[in-house]
Design an enzyme around this catalytic site. Sequence first.
Site, PDB file in Angstrom:
ATOM      1  N   ARG A  75       0.891  -1.190  -0.003  1.00  0.00           N
ATOM      2  CA  ARG A  75       0.047  -0.010   0.113  1.00  0.00           C
ATOM      3  C   ARG A  75       0.800   1.061  -0.030  1.00  0.00           C
ATOM      4  O   ARG A  75       0.425   2.362  -0.300  1.00  0.00           O
ATOM      5  CB  ARG A  75      -0.953   0.233   1.279  1.00  0.00           C
ATOM      6  CG  ARG A  75      -1.859   0.977   1.167  1.00  0.00           C
ATOM      7  CD  ARG A  75      -3.131   0.934   1.829  1.00  0.00           C
ATOM      8  NE  ARG A  75      -3.111   0.280   3.047  1.00  0.00           N
ATOM      9  CZ  ARG A  75      -2.640   0.861   4.270  1.00  0.00           C
ATOM     10  NH1 ARG A  75      -2.289   2.179   4.124  1.00  0.00           N
ATOM     11  NH2 ARG A  75      -2.518   0.079   5.444  1.00  0.00           N
ATOM     12  N   LYS A 105      -5.840   5.518 -20.355  1.00  0.00           N
ATOM     13  CA  LYS A 105      -5.970   6.029 -21.744  1.00  0.00           C
ATOM     14  C   LYS A 105      -4.658   5.740 -22.466  1.00  0.00           C
ATOM     15  O   LYS A 105      -4.251   4.629 -22.488  1.00  0.00           O
ATOM     16  CB  LYS A 105      -6.484   7.522 -21.655  1.00  0.00           C
ATOM     17  CG  LYS A 105      -7.434   7.966 -20.712  1.00  0.00           C
ATOM     18  CD  LYS A 105      -8.730   7.142 -20.776  1.00  0.00           C
ATOM     19  CE  LYS A 105      -9.888   7.342 -19.789  1.00  0.00           C
ATOM     20  NZ  LYS A 105     -10.980   6.818 -19.608  1.00  0.00           N
ATOM     21  N   TYR A 119     -12.837  16.626 -17.830  1.00  0.00           N
ATOM     22  CA  TYR A 119     -13.456  15.424 -17.671  1.00  0.00           C
ATOM     23  C   TYR A 119     -14.808  15.477 -16.652  1.00  0.00           C
ATOM     24  O   TYR A 119     -14.492  16.028 -15.549  1.00  0.00           O
ATOM     25  CB  TYR A 119     -12.328  14.469 -17.308  1.00  0.00           C
ATOM     26  CG  TYR A 119     -12.869  13.198 -16.796  1.00  0.00           C
ATOM     27  CD1 TYR A 119     -13.597  12.662 -17.889  1.00  0.00           C
ATOM     28  CD2 TYR A 119     -12.978  12.744 -15.628  1.00  0.00           C
ATOM     29  CE1 TYR A 119     -14.383  11.152 -17.692  1.00  0.00           C
ATOM     30  CE2 TYR A 119     -13.357  11.364 -15.372  1.00  0.00           C
ATOM     31  CZ  TYR A 119     -14.074  10.594 -16.345  1.00  0.00           C
ATOM     32  OH  TYR A 119     -14.671   9.282 -16.206  1.00  0.00           O
ATOM     33  N   ASP A 128      -4.400  18.300 -16.352  1.00  0.00           N
ATOM     34  CA  ASP A 128      -4.789  16.989 -16.824  1.00  0.00           C
ATOM     35  C   ASP A 128      -4.350  17.017 -18.052  1.00  0.00           C
ATOM     36  O   ASP A 128      -4.849  17.497 -19.031  1.00  0.00           O
ATOM     37  CB  ASP A 128      -6.051  16.901 -16.623  1.00  0.00           C
ATOM     38  CG  ASP A 128      -6.594  15.374 -16.839  1.00  0.00           C
ATOM     39  OD1 ASP A 128      -5.807  14.560 -17.681  1.00  0.00           O
ATOM     40  OD2 ASP A 128      -7.928  15.028 -16.542  1.00  0.00           O
TER      41      ASP A 128
HETATM   42  C1  LIG Z   1      -9.290  13.605 -19.411  1.00  0.00           C
HETATM   43  C2  LIG Z   1      -9.561  12.699 -18.250  1.00  0.00           C
HETATM   44  N1  LIG Z   1      -9.200  12.906 -16.941  1.00  0.00           N
HETATM   45  C3  LIG Z   1      -9.418  11.794 -15.990  1.00  0.00           C
HETATM   46  C4  LIG Z   1     -10.212  10.664 -16.322  1.00  0.00           C
HETATM   47  C5  LIG Z   1     -10.520   9.700 -15.255  1.00  0.00           C
HETATM   48  O1  LIG Z   1      -9.554   8.899 -15.370  1.00  0.00           O
HETATM   49  P1  LIG Z   1     -10.134   7.250 -14.884  1.00  0.00           P
HETATM   50  O2  LIG Z   1     -11.224   6.703 -15.535  1.00  0.00           O
HETATM   51  O3  LIG Z   1      -8.698   6.580 -14.951  1.00  0.00           O
HETATM   52  O4  LIG Z   1     -10.411   7.340 -13.305  1.00  0.00           O
HETATM   53  C6  LIG Z   1     -10.730  10.530 -17.734  1.00  0.00           C
HETATM   54  C7  LIG Z   1     -11.497   9.374 -17.794  1.00  0.00           C
HETATM   55  O5  LIG Z   1     -12.220   9.227 -19.014  1.00  0.00           O
HETATM   56  C8  LIG Z   1     -10.556  11.462 -18.615  1.00  0.00           C
HETATM   57  O6  LIG Z   1     -10.794  11.224 -19.806  1.00  0.00           O
END
Ligand SMILES: Cc1ncc(COP(=O)(O)O)c(C=O)c1O
Length: 380
Positions: free
Chosen positions: A51, A201, A103, A176
Site C-alpha cells: 500500500r 488511456k 472530464y 490533466d
Molecule cells: C481527461 C480525463 N481525465 C481523467 C479521467 C479519469 O480517469 P479514470 O477513468 O482512469 O479514473 C478521464 C477518464 O475518462 C479522462 O478522460
Amino acid sequence: MSDDDPTQRYRPATLAANFPGVEAPDGGVVPPWQPATTYVRGGNQEFTYLRDDGPVIATAEAQLAALEGAVDALLFASGMAAADAVFRTLPPGAHVVVPDVMYWALNAWVKDQGESGHLRVSSVDGADLDAIAAAVRPGETGLVWIETPANPLWTVTDIAGAAEIAHAAGARLAVDSTVATPVLTRPLELGADIVMHSATKYLNGHSDVLAGALASARDDDFWQRVRKVRTLGGAIIGSFEAWLLMRGMRTLSIRVERAAANAIALAGWLTTQPAVSHVLYPGLADHPGHDTAARQMQGGFGAMMSIRLKGGFDAAAKVAATTKLFREATSLGGVESLIEHRAPVEGPQSPCPDDLLRLSVGIEDIEDLKADLAAALAAV
Ligand SMILES: Cc1ncc(COP(=O)(O)O)c(C=O)c1O
C-alpha cells in the site's frame, strides 16, 4: 540528477520504448512482475508493504517521471484517484479554480466537494487566461486545475500563461494532460507544478488497465502529503496493473504519433462531410485554441475530437450505433477507435450539445476509418 543520468540524456520516445533500468536481474529485457504485498524485515529495506510502494510500481513511476521531466511520479488505482489525491492534499476549505470544460466525472466530484464545504470552487472558461486571472484570489487560492486539450470540447489552455497566473497568486498549477501525453506536451517544462494522467488511456493504450498518475516538478511538502494521502487512503495502483502499464508504455510514442496522424487526416476529411456541422479538433486552423496548441504541443494535436451533426440528437444517436470500426463505447486512448454520443452520458450539467459525438481515433488504417464513418454519416 547528474549529467550522465540516462533519463536526462534520452528523449521521450527512447524513454518510453527502452527505459534504462527496467531489465530483470537475470538479464531479461523486461522487468519481472513481483506480486508480493509484504516484504521481509531486514531484507529489501526499500519496500515494506504494497500500500506504500513496491518494486514494479517504483520502476513504472521512475519511467513516467522521466517521460514528464519530473522529479518524481506516483501511480494510482485510477485517474480519478490521482486527481482526488491532489485536491485532498489541499487544506480544508481551500479555494480552487477549475475549468468549466473538463472530464465530467472529475468536474462533478470537485463541484460536490464545493457543495459539501470541503473546497471553495470557482469554475471558469479554461481557454480564457483573463478569466483564470480574475478568478484566482492571491494568498487564498491553493490550486489552479486545467485540462488541455479538454474533454469533450477539446478547448485548449495556455499552460505557461496559466502557470504564471497561478504562481503570482501563490497557487499551484496542476494539468490533466491525459489527452496530450508526454509525447506531445511536457507541462512541467512550461511551468506547471503537477501533471496528472488517466493512465487508463494513452499511457497504457490497450484498454485493459485502470490507472492514474501524478508527476511533480518538486519533491516538496505538498508532494510528500500527496504521497501520504495515497498511502493512507489506499489509492495505489496494483502491481500487475503497473507491470501492464510499463508494457503499454513501451509503444506509447509510436501509438500516439500514429493516432494523431490519423486524427488530423480524419478531422480535415470530416469538415467536408455534408452531415457534419462542426469538427472540434485543435489541429484545425479554425479551432480557437489552434495557435496555443501549435505552440505547446509538439508532433501532433492528439487523437481526440468531437463532431456535431446537422441532424441533431437523433442523427448522433444513429451514427454512434451504426459505425462498426468506431465501437460505441466510453473511454479513449486505446489502439482501437471509439465513438460516443456524450450528452446522454454526461447528463443535464454537460457542456455538450445534444448533437455531439466524441471520437477517440485509434491506430487503424485511415482509409478504413473514413469508410466506416462515411457509411454511418450517409445514413443520416
Ligand atoms: C481527461 C480525463 N481525465 C481523467 C479521467 C479519469 O480517469 P479514470 O477513468 O482512469 O479514473 C478521464 C477518464 O475518462 C479522462 O478522460
